[in-house]
Design a protein around this motif. Sequence first.
Motif, short mmCIF file in Angstrom:
data_model
loop_
_atom_site.label_atom_id
_atom_site.label_comp_id
_atom_site.label_asym_id
_atom_site.label_seq_id
_atom_site.Cartn_x
_atom_site.Cartn_y
_atom_site.Cartn_z
N GLU A 1 -10.07 -54.96 -54.36
CA GLU A 1 -10.36 -53.71 -55.06
C GLU A 1 -11.56 -53.00 -54.47
OE1 GLU A 1 -8.20 -52.42 -57.00
OE2 GLU A 1 -7.02 -54.24 -56.86
N PHE B 1 -9.02 -61.01 -56.56
CA PHE B 1 -9.13 -59.95 -57.55
C PHE B 1 -10.21 -58.92 -57.21
CE2 PHE B 1 -6.98 -63.16 -60.07
CZ PHE B 1 -6.04 -62.40 -60.72
N GLY C 1 -8.78 -47.94 -55.39
CA GLY C 1 -8.96 -49.17 -56.15
C GLY C 1 -8.58 -49.02 -57.60
N SER C 2 -8.36 -50.14 -58.23
CA SER C 2 -8.00 -50.15 -59.64
C SER C 2 -9.16 -50.71 -60.45
CB SER C 2 -6.76 -51.03 -59.83
OG SER C 2 -6.55 -51.29 -61.19
N TRP C 3 -9.64 -49.91 -61.37
CA TRP C 3 -10.72 -50.37 -62.23
C TRP C 3 -10.26 -51.52 -63.11
CZ3 TRP C 3 -15.53 -49.30 -61.30
CH2 TRP C 3 -15.85 -48.13 -60.63
N PHE C 4 -9.00 -51.48 -63.51
CA PHE C 4 -8.46 -52.55 -64.35
C PHE C 4 -8.52 -53.90 -63.63
CE2 PHE C 4 -4.89 -55.22 -65.69
CZ PHE C 4 -5.23 -55.39 -67.02
N ASN C 5 -8.05 -53.94 -62.39
CA ASN C 5 -8.07 -55.20 -61.65
C ASN C 5 -9.48 -55.68 -61.38
OD1 ASN C 5 -5.32 -55.36 -61.59
ND2 ASN C 5 -5.12 -54.51 -59.53
N LEU C 6 -10.39 -54.76 -61.12
CA LEU C 6 -11.78 -55.12 -60.88
C LEU C 6 -12.40 -55.72 -62.14
CD1 LEU C 6 -13.84 -55.01 -58.61
CD2 LEU C 6 -14.57 -52.81 -59.49
N LEU D 1 -10.71 -57.06 -64.60
CA LEU D 1 -10.01 -58.32 -64.84
C LEU D 1 -10.61 -59.45 -63.99
CD1 LEU D 1 -7.60 -59.66 -66.30
CD2 LEU D 1 -6.24 -59.10 -64.28
N GLY D 2 -10.97 -59.16 -62.76
CA GLY D 2 -11.62 -60.16 -61.91
C GLY D 2 -12.94 -60.63 -62.49
#
Length: 102
Positions: free
Chosen positions: A45, A41, A85-90, A92-93
Amino acid sequence: MKEKIKTKVKIIKENPKVQEAVKSMKPDRTIWGFLGVVLFFILPEIVAFIWGVEITQYAYDSLATASATQSYYYDGLIMLFEDGGSWFNLILGFVFLAWLFF
């Protein structure tokens, strides 16, 4: 309507079987859980934020000379890193890390 939903949520929340199911979903605190969250995750990112443009340019350049089977891999790289990169995935991690340790 809102009160009906609130009472249903309260009944579900207080149900011991639901509490046990939620507790059983939480992973054990191990190095493997930590490394899994970081490697799947957070790290991709960070790589996308830092080297996303270079990776996308490499894939576009290689796509011109690629065979049919290789073009799938380069198309995948373009789809993954084209927007950075995706702020959402970061986030979420980091939420998964917090869930793992708290």
